[in-house]
Design an enzyme around this catalytic site. Structure first.
Site, PDB file in Angstrom:
ATOM      1  N   GLU A  57       7.384   4.821  -4.639  1.00 45.49           N
ATOM      2  CA  GLU A  57       7.119   5.228  -3.379  1.00 45.49           C
ATOM      3  C   GLU A  57       9.137   6.000  -3.748  1.00 45.49           C
ATOM      4  O   GLU A  57       8.374   7.538  -2.888  1.00 45.49           O
ATOM      5  CB  GLU A  57       7.440   4.416  -2.366  1.00 45.49           C
ATOM      6  CG  GLU A  57       6.855   3.009  -1.890  1.00 45.49           C
ATOM      7  CD  GLU A  57       6.850   1.915  -2.698  1.00 45.49           C
ATOM      8  OE1 GLU A  57       6.388   0.235  -1.648  1.00 45.49           O
ATOM      9  OE2 GLU A  57       7.749   1.991  -3.370  1.00 45.49           O
ATOM     10  N   CYS A  85       9.095  -2.395   0.290  1.00 47.86           N
ATOM     11  CA  CYS A  85       9.998  -3.352   0.066  1.00 47.86           C
ATOM     12  C   CYS A  85      10.935  -2.112   1.198  1.00 47.86           C
ATOM     13  O   CYS A  85      10.957  -1.696   1.854  1.00 47.86           O
ATOM     14  CB  CYS A  85      10.573  -3.619  -0.802  1.00 47.86           C
ATOM     15  SG  CYS A  85      11.718  -2.016  -1.723  1.00 47.86           S
TER      16      CYS A  85
END
Length: 154
Positions: A57, A85
């Site tokens: 990401e 996360c």
């Protein structure tokens, strides 16, 4: 939500995750899309770069910011093969991502309901629309294959 559109872009994220798998990284892939075009892509590179922040990401967000010439990615959607996360979700909020679409739920570290639900928070008066489970079987299978290989199982 256009599920066909989402599946097409998630397939691009899966291709990124497959690159990570081929490189011996945890197979997570991400793509950033704005106005119907791909502006950033990435896959996990933690081991290769020896960098704990080199998640798919973060790499995809950086590529997207470089492509548009601005760190503000308002109106963009990020497609990720695994529920993000805390670090990655924070980066999405900071980048002003409008929407997150993920594949597999992460019961150990996911922050959109898998382990904890931070995705529904408002941050700096912003919210991210979150949709999970897109191509979940394909995304989960990549992770299972990686961990079976890592453990030396057949």
């Amino acid at each position: 939500m256009d599920i066909g559109f989402d599946r097409d872009w998630m397939k691009e994220a899966v291709r990124e995750a497959e690159k990570a798998l081929d490189e011996g990284e945890v197979p997570v892939g991400a793509v950033v899309v704005k106005d119907g075009r791909l502006i950033g892509r990435g896959h996990n590179r933690v081991e290769a770069l020896k960098d704990p922040t080199a998640h798919a990401e973060v790499i995809a967000l950086g590529a997207a910011a470089g492509a548009v010439g601005d760190w503000r990615l308002e109106g963009a959607t990020i497609y990720v093969t695994l529920e993000p996360c805390m670090m990655c979700l924070g980066a999405m909020f900071a980048a002003r991502i409008e929407r997150l679409v993920y594949g597999a739920t992460d019961p150990r570290a996911g922050t959109c309901g898998g382990s904890i639900d931070l995705g529904r928070l408002k941050y700096m008066d912003r919210e991210i629309t979150i949709d999970g489970g897109v191509l979940e079987p394909e995304c989960s299978d990549l992770l299972k294959r990686f961990f079976v290989k890592l453990r030396g199982e057949s």
